[in-house]
Each structure stands twice: as C-alpha cells, then as structure tokens.
Design a protein around this motif. Structure first.
Motif, short mmCIF file in Angstrom:
data_model
loop_
_atom_site.label_atom_id
_atom_site.label_comp_id
_atom_site.label_asym_id
_atom_site.label_seq_id
_atom_site.Cartn_x
_atom_site.Cartn_y
_atom_site.Cartn_z
N UNK A 45 3.75 3.79 -7.21
CA UNK A 45 2.64 4.41 -7.32
C UNK A 45 2.19 4.95 -5.81
N UNK A 46 2.29 4.07 -4.94
CA UNK A 46 1.91 4.28 -3.61
C UNK A 46 2.89 5.29 -3.04
N UNK A 47 4.30 4.96 -3.08
CA UNK A 47 5.46 5.82 -2.34
C UNK A 47 5.16 7.18 -3.15
N UNK A 48 5.26 7.18 -4.49
CA UNK A 48 5.31 8.55 -4.94
C UNK A 48 3.92 9.24 -4.78
N UNK A 49 2.74 8.93 -4.74
CA UNK A 49 1.46 9.43 -4.40
C UNK A 49 1.71 9.97 -2.97
N UNK A 50 1.96 8.91 -1.94
CA UNK A 50 2.05 9.18 -0.56
C UNK A 50 3.05 10.40 -0.24
#
Length: 127
Positions: A45-50
């Motif tokens: 989620x972190x890498x995707x949303x970033x």
C-alpha cells in the motif's frame, strides 16, 4: 534540443534527500510485531500510493509548474543581464576610482609623516 536521460532523471543528485522507502518511514522494533500479512500489505500500500499519488500530481501539475519555473528562471536571467550585472559594473568602476583617490590621499598625507618618523627613529641607536 539536447537529449536527456529518461532513466536517470536526477543526474546531478539534487534530490537525494527525497529517496524515501518504506523502511525509512515504517519500522517495527524487536518485540513489537504485526501479522506478516499486515506488514506485507502495508509495504504494498505504501509503495503503491506513493507512486500513484506522485504520478497523479505530476500529471496534473507538472507541466504547469515546469512552465512557471521556466518563467521564474528566465526572469532571474533577465534581471541579471539587464539590471544586476550593469549595477555591479557601475560599482566596480566607481570603487576603482575611489580606491585610486584613497591611495593618492594616503600617499600624499601619510607617506611623508611616516618617512619623517622613520628618519627620527633611525637616528636612535643602541649603545
């Protein structure tokens, strides 16, 4: 127009401070652990949303902001060429004149006094 590298988009490393990864932001110390599936999904989620948010913001605003920065830097160049550099040239010319005037006054007034004092003290000798 010069070609630019589409792979390395920061060749001068001016934004090294922005290299933020999941591990730089979130970390669980020893003794405090979430479930493995939560940790893995958090990472995704972190890498995707970033990436997604950066993509959306750069798509919506990047061209307009690049145009604005181009205008800002062209304005700065214009000011330097047509205003700041000529002002410095005027200062350089005037300061050169003042330096010569100051040196002339020092040599006319102080040199004779210093030479006179030097001659007086030169006459003193150790016995």
């Amino acid at each position: 127009m010069a070609e630019f590298d589409l792979i390395n988009r920061d060749p001068n490393n001016i934004n090294n401070h922005l290299k933020v990864q999941f591990e730089d932001v979130l970390a669980e110390p020893e003794g405090v652990r979430s479930l493995d599936c939560v940790w893995k999904l958090s990472y995704k989620c972190f890498t995707c949303w970033k990436s997604l948010c950066y993509f959306i913001m750069s798509t919506c605003c990047g061209i307009c902001l690049a145009a604005e920065w181009g205008c800002q830097f062209s304005y700065i160049a214009f000011l330097h060429v047509w205003n700041i550099t000529p002002c410095f040239k005027i200062l350089e010319l005037n300061c050169g004149f003042l330096q010569k005037l100051y040196g002339l006054c020092i040599h006319c007034c102080l040199d004779p006094m210093c030479e006179g004092c030097g001659l007086i003290f030169h006459k003193f000798q150790k016995n």
